[in-house]
Every structure is written in structure tokens, then in C-alpha cells.
Design an enzyme around this catalytic site. Structure first.
Site, short mmCIF file in Angstrom:
data_model
loop_
_atom_site.label_atom_id
_atom_site.label_comp_id
_atom_site.label_asym_id
_atom_site.label_seq_id
_atom_site.Cartn_x
_atom_site.Cartn_y
_atom_site.Cartn_z
N ARG A 102 1.04 -0.97 -0.09
CA ARG A 102 0.02 0.08 0.00
C ARG A 102 1.00 1.33 0.09
O ARG A 102 1.73 1.30 1.14
CB ARG A 102 -1.03 0.09 1.13
CG ARG A 102 -1.60 1.54 1.67
CD ARG A 102 -2.74 1.55 2.47
NE ARG A 102 -3.79 0.53 2.08
CZ ARG A 102 -5.09 0.78 2.62
NH1 ARG A 102 -5.27 1.64 3.56
NH2 ARG A 102 -6.00 -0.03 1.81
N HIS A 129 -7.41 0.81 -6.30
CA HIS A 129 -7.46 -0.06 -4.96
C HIS A 129 -8.24 -1.28 -5.62
O HIS A 129 -9.43 -1.59 -5.28
CB HIS A 129 -8.38 0.73 -3.87
CG HIS A 129 -8.54 0.21 -2.75
ND1 HIS A 129 -7.52 -0.99 -2.28
CD2 HIS A 129 -9.14 0.32 -1.54
CE1 HIS A 129 -7.86 -1.44 -0.96
NE2 HIS A 129 -8.52 -0.45 -0.44
N GLN A 132 -9.97 -3.81 -3.04
CA GLN A 132 -11.15 -3.54 -2.54
C GLN A 132 -12.55 -3.80 -3.56
O GLN A 132 -13.74 -4.21 -3.20
CB GLN A 132 -11.33 -1.88 -2.18
CG GLN A 132 -12.85 -1.43 -1.96
CD GLN A 132 -13.17 -1.79 -0.57
OE1 GLN A 132 -12.21 -1.71 0.30
NE2 GLN A 132 -14.36 -2.23 -0.45
N ASP A 220 -17.07 7.52 -0.95
CA ASP A 220 -15.76 7.31 -0.42
C ASP A 220 -15.42 8.63 0.04
O ASP A 220 -16.17 9.64 -0.31
CB ASP A 220 -14.68 6.78 -1.50
CG ASP A 220 -13.23 6.72 -0.86
OD1 ASP A 220 -13.21 6.30 0.35
OD2 ASP A 220 -12.44 6.73 -1.74
N CYS A 260 -16.27 1.77 0.92
CA CYS A 260 -15.29 0.86 0.95
C CYS A 260 -14.72 1.04 2.55
O CYS A 260 -14.11 0.46 2.92
CB CYS A 260 -13.94 1.39 0.05
SG CYS A 260 -13.53 3.24 0.30
N ARG A 288 -13.68 -8.49 2.22
CA ARG A 288 -12.35 -8.22 1.70
C ARG A 288 -11.46 -9.66 1.80
O ARG A 288 -10.65 -9.85 1.11
CB ARG A 288 -11.68 -6.80 2.47
CG ARG A 288 -12.37 -5.58 2.29
CD ARG A 288 -12.15 -5.13 0.93
NE ARG A 288 -10.56 -5.25 0.75
CZ ARG A 288 -9.73 -3.81 1.16
NH1 ARG A 288 -10.15 -3.05 1.83
NH2 ARG A 288 -8.28 -4.24 1.11
N1 NVA Z 1 -9.77 7.08 -1.41
C1 NVA Z 1 -9.52 6.38 -0.07
C2 NVA Z 1 -9.58 4.81 0.24
C3 NVA Z 1 -9.26 4.52 1.46
C4 NVA Z 1 -9.63 2.96 1.47
C5 NVA Z 1 -8.02 6.85 0.42
O1 NVA Z 1 -7.03 6.47 -0.45
O2 NVA Z 1 -7.68 7.12 1.65
N1 CP Z 2 -11.13 0.03 2.62
C1 CP Z 2 -9.78 -0.14 3.10
O1 CP Z 2 -9.13 -0.42 2.25
O2 CP Z 2 -9.66 0.06 4.41
P1 CP Z 2 -8.31 0.14 5.09
O3 CP Z 2 -7.75 1.62 4.63
O4 CP Z 2 -8.79 0.22 6.58
O5 CP Z 2 -7.25 -0.95 4.73
#
Ligand code: NVA
Ligand code: CP
Length: 302
Positions: A102, A129, A132, A220, A260, A288
Site C-alpha cells: 500500500r 484499489h 477493494q 468514498d 469502502c 475483503r
Molecule cells: N480514497 C481512500 C480510500 C481508502 C480505502 C484513500 O485513498 O484514502
Molecule cells: N477500505 C480499506 O482499504 O480500508 P483500510 O484503509 O482500513 O485498509
């Protein structure tokens, strides 16, 4: 070697197979059936951003499959002090059987795959992502039936990593997509161009128009990880881009609502709508685990 760098790289058949496997693994877990498919395999999990769901579901998923997860915080890794990704990829390939990462730049994930010699799984970048969206598609199939072709998903909010992956994942599965977002906050232009060639995509500032005929509503956060400094400014820009009663009413009867997570009640979704649709939102979160176990099996064994 199979990676999951972005859904654009996977065929509709590979996505559908993964969803079928996710359903099977979910049913088997509920029935108490144990697996040793990944016995002796180790997954390194590099996190350059926070996570609850991705971290815990990958960790539990590896345990469920008989493998070992290794949490690697960028705060402790030399990558966090500037060691090039090319070197990190080659070193970690000597120790591990796969990497989940990540991070911010999509290029970093692509480079890990380019320079390493083990499967790489994208656990979220600023661009996409994919894990997800596989869980999202699994959840849509559970609620709407396995044939999701022709259903319409409407995403309300920022044209961010989630919007990019939803567009690709839904269109690859034959769904239609509408994005309601403020001008200047549209999804990635390469994704939009791909979608327009490969399916039906509407991008509009008009939330009600986007909701019309929708079977799934999705939203989101207004400020993604890395945008914390702009959060107040973004609250003003996105204030109307919310899933609320009006959005639900403008959609098809029986519309599903997905998020998400993490959610900001009163911002991108009202407390009332979130709680009224908690069943599908938390099934989505649970999925997930099942969807990622399917990804792990595919990437480690194909
Ligand atoms: N758009 C959000 C998704 C989190 C799962 C982010 O990147 O923080
Ligand atoms: N939706 C998601 O990816 O959650 P986290 O940021 O908690 O991993």
C-alpha cells in the site's frame, strides 16, 4: 507470474474466476473447512499508509490458507529512508514468496513487479484499489444475483483511486457506471478514455441524473490518505456530493449502498443511510477477506 497491480491488467474471465473462488472460500470458511494451499509461503505486507481492513484481512487470509504474513511498516524499512524500490524488490524476492504493498505512487507498485521476481499485489495506491473492488463485486453478486451484467453503479464524490477501480471493475463485469463529481475532480483520464471505449460511463456534476436507474450507490471519503492538509477546503468543494435520502430516492427501488470504509458520517454519507444499509456495507467489509484469499491463491499458485 501473476500480479494484481491494477484491474486494467486482468481479463473479465480472470476477475469472474476470482469472484467464484472467493465465494467458494467464503462458504468453506463458514463450514469450518481448513486449507493448506499456501503452506510454507510468506507474504510481505508493506504499508506506507494506514490501514485497518487491508492489513487485518490479508494477515488473517494468509493464516487461513496456511501461509505466513509479515507486516512491514515503511517507518521501519529502509524504503522509508530512500532505498530504491528496484533494490528493495530484488532483496525481498530472495526472502519472500509474494508482496502486498500500500503506497502513494502506482509506479512504485509497477516497479516492484518489474524488478522483483515474486507476485506483487496492490493494496491501494493513489491511482487504484483493486482488492477493494473485487470485494465490492463479490458483495454486489451476493445481493443482486451472480449475473450482474447490465446493472448500474453510481459513485458519488471524489474521482479518486476508488472511482478509478470501480469504473474498470464494473465495466469489465458488464455493468454501467455513472460518476457524480464536481468539475475538476473527475477520475483519471486514461481510465475514462478506456471506459468510454469498453462500456457505458457517464460523468456528470448532477447527482440526481447520475442516480437515475442505479442499482448500487457507492461513495468514498472526500479527502483521501495524503490529502489531510486539504480536508477543510475539500469539505466545501464536495459538500453536495453525499449519499443521502434524495440520492437513494432518485435510484432504483431496492438500491444497494456500498462504502469502502472508513466512513465520515455527515460528509460523504448520512448517518441514516449508512445505518439503513449497514448489512451490505459490513458484508462488503467482510468480503475483503474472502476476495483477497482468492487473489492470494491465484497469484501464488498460477
Ligand atoms: N480514497 C481512500 C480510500 C481508502 C480505502 C484513500 O485513498 O484514502
Ligand atoms: N477500505 C480499506 O482499504 O480500508 P483500510 O484503509 O482500513 O485498509
Amino acid at each position: 507470474m501473476k500480479h494484481l497491480l491494477k484491474l486494467l491488467d486482468w481479463t473479465p474471465e480472470e476477475i469472474a474466476d476470482t469472484l467464484d473462488l472467493a465465494d467458494k472460500l467464503k462458504a468453506e470458511k463458514k463450514a469450518g473447512i481448513k486449507h493448506h494451499i499456501l503452506e510454507g509461503k510468506t507474504l510481505g505486507m508493506i504499508f506506507q499508509k494506514s490501514s485497518t481492513r487491508t492489513r487485518v484481512s490479508f494477515e488473517v487470509g494468509m493464516h487461513d490458507l496456511g501461509g505466513k504474513p509479515l507486516f512491514l511498516s515503511s517507518k521501519d524499512l529502509q524504503i522509508g529512508r530512500g532505498e530504491p524500490v528496484q533494490d528493495t524488490a530484488r532483496v525481498l524476492s530472495r526472502f519472500l514468496d509474494g508482496i502486498m504493498i500500500r503506497t502513494f505512487e502506482q509506479q512504485e507498485v509497477e516497479d516492484l513487479a518489474k524488478y522483483g521476481s515474486i507476485p506483487i499485489i496492490n493494496g491501494l495506491t493513489d491511482f487504484c484499489h483493486p482488492c477493494q473492488v473485487l470485494a465490492d463485486l463479490q458483495t454486489i453478486r451476493e445481493y443482486k444475483g451472480k449475473d450482474i451484467k447490465g446493472l448500474k453503479l453510481c459513485y458519488i464524490g471524489d474521482g479518486n483511486n476508488m472511482a478509478n477501480s470501480l469504473i474498470v471493475g464494473c465495466i469489465k463485469m458488464g455493468m454501467k457506471v455513472a460518476i457524480a463529481c464536481p468539475k475538476g475532480y473527475e477520475p483519471d483520464e486514461t481510465v475514462v478514455a478506456w471506459a468510454k471505449e469498453n462500456g457505458e460511463l457517464l460523468i456528470t456534476e448532477d447527482i440526481i441524473e447520475a442516480c437515475k436507474g442505479s442499482d448500487v450507490l457507492y461513495t468514498d471519503v472526500w479527502a483521501s490518505m495524503g490529502q489531510e492538509g486539504e480536508a477543510e477546503e475539500r469539505k466545501k468543494i464536495f459538500k453536495d456530493y453525499q449519499i443521502n435520502d434524495a440520492a437513494v430516492e432518485a435510484s432504483n427501488k431496492g438500491v444497494m449502498v456500498l462504502h469502502c470504509l472508513p466512513a465520515h458520517r455527515g460528509e460523504e454519507i448520512t448517518e441514516e443511510v449508512l445505518e439503513a444499509h449497514a448489512a451490505e456495507i459490513f458484508d462488503e467489509a467482510e468480503n475483503r477477506l474472502h476476495a483477497q484469499k482468492a487473489v492470494l491463491v491465484k497469484c501464488f499458485t498460477e
